[in-house]
Design a protein around this motif. Structure first.
Motif, PDB file in Angstrom:
ATOM      1  N   ASN A   1      -2.379  13.435   1.830  1.00 20.22           N
ATOM      2  CA  ASN A   1      -3.778  12.987   1.886  1.00 20.22           C
ATOM      3  C   ASN A   1      -3.906  11.501   1.579  1.00 20.22           C
ATOM      4  N   ASP A   2      -3.123  11.014   0.610  1.00 20.57           N
ATOM      5  CA  ASP A   2      -3.150   9.584   0.293  1.00 20.57           C
ATOM      6  C   ASP A   2      -2.649   8.749   1.470  1.00 20.57           C
TER       7      ASP A   2
ATOM      8  N   ASP B   1       0.813  -1.220   0.000  1.00 23.55           N
ATOM      9  CA  ASP B   1       0.000   0.000   0.000  1.00 23.55           C
ATOM     10  C   ASP B   1       0.846   1.270   0.000  1.00 23.55           C
TER      11      ASP B   1
ATOM     12  N   SER C   1      -5.370   7.727   4.032  1.00 26.25           N
ATOM     13  CA  SER C   1      -6.197   6.546   3.748  1.00 26.25           C
ATOM     14  C   SER C   1      -5.449   5.259   4.093  1.00 26.25           C
TER      15      SER C   1
ATOM     16  N   LEU D   1       3.310   5.528  -2.828  1.00 20.47           N
ATOM     17  CA  LEU D   1       3.391   6.857  -2.214  1.00 20.47           C
ATOM     18  C   LEU D   1       4.815   7.175  -1.789  1.00 20.47           C
TER      19      LEU D   1
ATOM     20  N   GLY E   1      -0.934  16.250  -1.703  1.00 15.73           N
ATOM     21  CA  GLY E   1      -1.645  15.113  -2.284  1.00 15.73           C
ATOM     22  C   GLY E   1      -1.125  13.793  -1.727  1.00 15.73           C
ATOM     23  N   ILE E   2       0.191  13.679  -1.624  1.00 16.27           N
ATOM     24  CA  ILE E   2       0.789  12.472  -1.033  1.00 16.27           C
ATOM     25  C   ILE E   2       0.352  12.342   0.427  1.00 16.27           C
TER      26      ILE E   2
END
Length: 188
Positions: free
Chosen positions: A124-125, A85, A128, A89, A121-122
């Motif tokens: 925020n990813d 996962d 999750s 990133l 953006g990274i």
């Protein structure tokens, strides 16, 4: 005479067919399963042994050993899933960190807004990914190091002045290196 021989044979056969002591049989089966790496099966056998003899210290020790192996295997499974996962990133973030490593004293103020949007953006990813593993303390502790590094880089991009930004950049890169070291320790 023949009749006596038949009786002896029947007595021997009936003695052989009697079930073994359930405690000893379960302990033996549990040890065999433990040795062969079937930890869940071993755990079940030792659990049954403890039903037969609840105070038995050998069964207690062996059930804890089986449980420890089960937990370790579960953690390794989670770490591998986390790696799958997080790797995309992490590659994006490492690319950004390398970019700043190369441009040691160069003022990149004009690129900061674009870079800030990219790193946000990274970030925020990452949230999750964090939600998926929030119950697994070893991974969350590791994940916090990566988040810290990204936060430091975001601070770097938001600050004015080359000296302040250089200190923050170096801190972000050091935190990323620390994260990588810890991650590699967990994977091995």
């Amino acid at each position: 005479m023949r009749f006596a021989l038949i009786i002896v044979i029947l007595l021997v056969m009936s003695a052989c067919s009697q079930p073994a002591n359930p405690y000893e049989e379960n302990m033996r089966m549990g040890k065999d399963a433990l040795i062969s790496g079937n930890y869940e099966e071993a755990y079940r056998y030792f659990e049954i042994s403890l039903i037969e003899r609840p105070q038995d210290s050998d069964a207690k020790i062996l059930i804890e050993q089986a449980k420890s192996h089960i937990d370790e295997n579960e953690m390794l499974k989670h770490i591998k899933e986390y790696w799958v996962d997080i790797d995309p990133l992490l590659q994006k973030y490492k690319g950004m960190a390398e970019k700043y490593r190369k441009y040691d004293k160069l003022d990149l103020t004009h690129q900061n807004k674009t870079n800030l949007a990219y790193i946000n953006g990274i970030s925020n990813d990452l949230k999750s990914v964090e939600e998926k593993y929030d119950e697994i303390s070893g991974i969350i502790k590791l994940h916090e190091k990566l988040k810290s590094s990204i936060s430091t880089l975001i601070n770097y991009l938001e600050k004015d002045g080359v000296l302040v930004r250089e200190v923050l950049k170096d801190a972000a890169i050091q935190e990323l290196d620390d994260y990588n070291t810890e991650l590699m320790k967990m994977i091995r």
